[in-house]
Write an enzyme that holds these catalytic residues in place. Structure first.
Site, PDB file in Angstrom:
ATOM      1  N   CYS A 160      -6.653  11.674  -4.474  1.00  0.00           N
ATOM      2  CA  CYS A 160      -5.530  11.541  -5.207  1.00  0.00           C
ATOM      3  C   CYS A 160      -3.980  11.737  -4.673  1.00  0.00           C
ATOM      4  CB  CYS A 160      -5.427  11.819  -6.889  1.00  0.00           C
ATOM      5  SG  CYS A 160      -5.094  13.703  -6.705  1.00  0.00           S
TER       6      CYS A 160
ATOM      7  N   CYS B 134      -3.666  15.185  -3.428  1.00  0.00           N
ATOM      8  CA  CYS B 134      -4.013  15.539  -2.114  1.00  0.00           C
ATOM      9  C   CYS B 134      -3.300  15.333  -1.020  1.00  0.00           C
ATOM     10  CB  CYS B 134      -5.312  14.820  -1.809  1.00  0.00           C
ATOM     11  SG  CYS B 134      -6.708  14.946  -3.235  1.00  0.00           S
TER      12      CYS B 134
ATOM     13  N   ASP C  18      21.627 -16.750  13.735  1.00  0.00           N
ATOM     14  CA  ASP C  18      22.046 -17.343  15.238  1.00  0.00           C
ATOM     15  C   ASP C  18      21.739 -18.881  15.028  1.00  0.00           C
ATOM     16  OD1 ASP C  18      22.549 -17.232  17.899  1.00  0.00           O
ATOM     17  OD2 ASP C  18      20.254 -17.600  18.146  1.00  0.00           O
TER      18      ASP C  18
END
Length: 760
Positions: free
Chosen positions: A23, A26, A457
């Site tokens: 989870c 951790c 561009d």
């Protein structure tokens, strides 16, 4: 895997595989432990079970691995998926780890979870029915229910207990701690009651449905474990699909190649693994075959289907000297291709690396979720204890106090919170890769949300970039053919698109000597004893060429016609003008309309003259006031800076070397895939195709992915915020809490998987 030095020479990047995390808590714990090492920064990814760690030179790989192991998880150096470039002449790998570890399996793979889930389900159904339906009860049913529940709360729930125990050894807690404590408490409390009064279920017909006439919670323990395992199983399956896009991308490459070898003075075809190709190898590609690696066509003509890489459905015509990309498909003629990039250098390998890096990263919004999760579990444990104490003191009802405390533990698991960001990121970037859109990292998602201006561009982005000579205006004593031949000769040494177009217009031009190129100005060289210059007016004047008013009038006439005109001077005198025209891409107008719908202000940026720029802008739907013409390469950065200074958040789309600095300066750099490696390297987003529509799609996909992450986080937080007080007030049955918690994880993953349908 240890990679090249990072931003400074004293640091490097280490990638780890980490097993045992379940989870967000951790994740936070591993990052905190690694962060305590001097100069170490770590980014841990839960679904990928991996970490990217920036490490100073004085800290070894083993120090990093040992630190992670000391937190209770199992770490190892990541197996290389994208080895470094192979040396010239040495066989290279294909840059892909086709047997890579399945990273979509935190908490166990679907196949590992299946037997435990099936066992739990088979045993839980009778436990639940007997406990909840008085008509099904028989004398001493409590002992039978206890016997059936025991394997569920031990063997089936083993992964929860194991993770909780590992964390407890290190004085830490995760969502598994909540589950393990809740289930164990319910089971042991019930068993204790049964042992204390073995005859409590001796009589048939007790009303067990109210859960207030007895103190047996076996069905609670069994149902919670089954629901949570079901949630984990569905989650594992869903995450597997989330990672499918990257896997399918990595598997796109050709497996074999037909190489031409010299044998007994003759060239023969030899079938070899594509991974054994080296630079300079020439290989045959027959119709229907995949091109084995990046290279250029030596012989043959064909149409190549590039949709696997670029997402564009129309095949591209190729012939001698055309560049081709590995993994694209030859649709018609026989081609002989010379390899120029192999192994980890190929476009496909670079795409895989970019996607993998993006999925391993962490968005700022995810770090906020991690910080909250890190303190979440201890707070919930405290709330559960407080709930039990207050219920016991205020009502004197130990059973009600116990039920409420267990419900708090079960409903509070932050697993949905931990999955909210990475599953959406996995799915979004994976879908992008399938469409030829590469998102460099999670930060890009945030950036696409804030940009309000997009600078385009002109050449190669809005237009095709394929210029052709449309006219030669003679302004001196030389003939039209002489002017064109001299200009073609001096331009033949340049790689600029304009130079290539002029050179191609006069294939029989003479050779050039003493060639000099001035970026943004023009070219100069000796042709047949004459000094020839070709370029801009300002550059010619810098070289002491006099341009008269009559000359300028001729230039203005060409520009008003929508042409790009190049001056040609011979031996210090103007000889003429060469006019060229570009074509607007078919998709540009629709793409710019789409960009406007997304709330962006499109602006055209070009080194071309204002008349040509305005004509192109009008064609694609850009306002005349939003045209920036006559901008030199170095001026592109200043143009972006000016917009930023005026308060705009700027995205820049371009494809050339001269766009790279502006792409880096922009808040969001978007490289067109037909562009150079430099431009792609400087960009945040890369679209592998040539269509401007992909730019709009890229922004849309990024915003949609970010939106999905926010939706996931909202519901994860909402669920816990509402669920915990409801459980603490005794209004939530622990079984319902278990089902709701499992459902929240599945819903979060399922919501993320909706991104797989983007663009379909």
């Amino acid at each position: 895997m240890t990679t090249e030095p990072a931003t400074a020479q004293t640091t490097r990047t280490v990638e780890l595989d980490i097993q045992g995390m379940t989870c967000a808590s951790c994740v936070g714990r591993v990052e905190r432990k690694l962060g305590k090492l001097d100069g170490v920064e770590a980014s841990v990814n839960l679904p990928l079970e991996s970490a990217v760690v920036t490490v100073p030179e004085h800290i070894s790989d083993q120090d990093i691995v040992s630190t992670v192991n000391a937190t209770g998880y199992s770490a190892s150096l990541k197996k290389p998926q994208h080895p470094g470039p192979s040396a010239e002449g040495e066989p290279a790998t294909d840059g892909m780890d086709h047997d890579q570890h399945d990273h979509m399996s935190h908490g166990g793979t679907a196949s590992q979870l299946r037997p435990r889930l099936i066992t739990a389900a088979i045993l839980t159904v009778p436990v639940f029915l007997i406990s909840m339906i008085p008509g099904l009860q028989f004398p001493h049913w409590g002992w039978v229910v206890a016997a059936l529940t025991t394997p569920v709360v031990t063997w089936s729930a083993w992964s929860f207990h194991k993770a909780a125990a590992i964390n407890a050894r290190h004085f830490s807690s995760t969502m598994d701690t909540l589950v393990s404590i809740g289930v164990t408490a319910a089971y042991l409390f019930s068993l204790g009651q049964l042992i204390a009064d073995p005859m409590v279920t001796a009589h048939v017909g007790m009303d067990m449905g109210t859960m207030t006439e007895h103190a047996l919670y076996f069905e609670v323990a069994a149902v919670v474990v089954t629901f949570l395992l079901l949630g984990r199983y569905l989650e594992a399956n869903a995450k597997q699909r989330a990672g499918d896009a990257l896997k399918s991308l990595l598997n796109l490459g050709a497996k074999d190649a037909t190489v031409l070898r010299e044998r007994d003075g003759e060239r023969v075809e030899v079938k070899v693994p594509a991974s054994s190709l080296v630079h300079g190898d020439e290989f045959v590609v027959r119709p229907g075959e995949k091109i084995a690696t990046d290279g250029f066509v030596v012989e043959g003509r064909s149409a190549v289907d590039t949709s696997l890489i670029t997402g564009e459905s129309i095949p591209v015509e190729v012939g001698p000297d055309s560049t081709v990309t590995g993994a694209t498909i030859n649709t018609s003629g026989r081609l002989i291709v010379r390899a120029t990039r192999v192994g980890s250098e190929t476009t496909l390998a670079q795409m895989g690396r970019l996607v993998s890096q993006a999925q391993s990263g962490k968005a700022p919004i995810a770090r906020l979720a991690d910080r909250i999760s890190a303190v979440f579990v201890p707070v919930v444990l405290a709330i559960a204890a407080l709930t039990f104490i207050l219920w016991a003191l205020l009502t004197g009802d130990i059973q009600a106090a116990f039920t409420a405390a267990v419900a708090v533990l079960v409903i509070a698991c932050p697993c949905a919170l931990g999955l909210a960001t990475p599953t959406a990121l996995l799915t979004g970037t994976g879908r992008g890769a399938q469409m030829g859109i590469l998102i460099r990292g999670p930060q890009v998602l945030e950036d696409t949300r804030t940009v309000d201006t997009i600078v385009l561009d002109k050449t190669g982005t809005v237009t095709s970039g394929r210029l052709s000579v449309t006219d030669v205006v003679v302004l001196g004593s030389r003939s039209r053919d002489e002017v064109l031949n001299l200009a073609a000769a001096v331009e033949s040494a340049s790689e600029h698109p304009i130079a290539q177009a002029i050179s191609a217009a006069a294939p029989g031009h003479p050779r050039v000597r003493d060639f000099v190129s001035s970026a943004g100005g023009g070219v100069r060289g000796m042709v047949d004893g004459a000094v020839v210059l070709a370029g801009r007016a300002g550059w010619l004047e810098e070289n002491d060429v006099v341009i008269t008013d009559a000359h300028r009038s001729a230039l203005a006439a060409e520009q008003e016609a929508g042409s790009t005109a190049i001056w040609v001077a011979v031996d210090g005198a103007v000889a003429g003008l060469i006019s060229l025209q570009d074509t607007v891409k078919e998709s540009s107008a629709a793409a710019i309309a789409r960009l406007k719908e997304l709330g962006l202000r499109p602006m055209l940026l070009t080194g071309d003259n204002a008349a040509v720029a305005r004509k192109i802008a009008a064609e694609v739907g850009i306002a005349a006031d939003d045209v920036m013409a006559d901008v030199l390469p170095e001026g592109k950065v200043d143009a972006v800076k000016r917009l930023q200074t005026s308060g705009a958040t700027v995205a820049m789309a371009g494809d050339g070397v001269n766009d790279a600095a502006a792409l880096a300066q922009a808040d969001l750099g978007i490289a067109m895939g037909s562009g150079t490696d430099v431009a792609i390297e400087a960009a945040d987003l890369t679209v592998m195709g040539n269509s401007l529509e992909q730019v709009a799609q890229a922004i849309e996909l990024s915003r949609k992915t970010l939106g999905t992450i926010k939706t996931n986080l909202f519901w994860a937080f909402f669920y816990n915020t509402i669920g915990i007080p409801v459980a603490a007030l005794g209004l939530l049955n622990p079984m319902v809490a278990g089902a709701a918690m499992a459902a929240s994880s599945v819903l979060v993953v399922a919501n993320s998987l909706r991104l797989r349908r983007f663009g379909k």
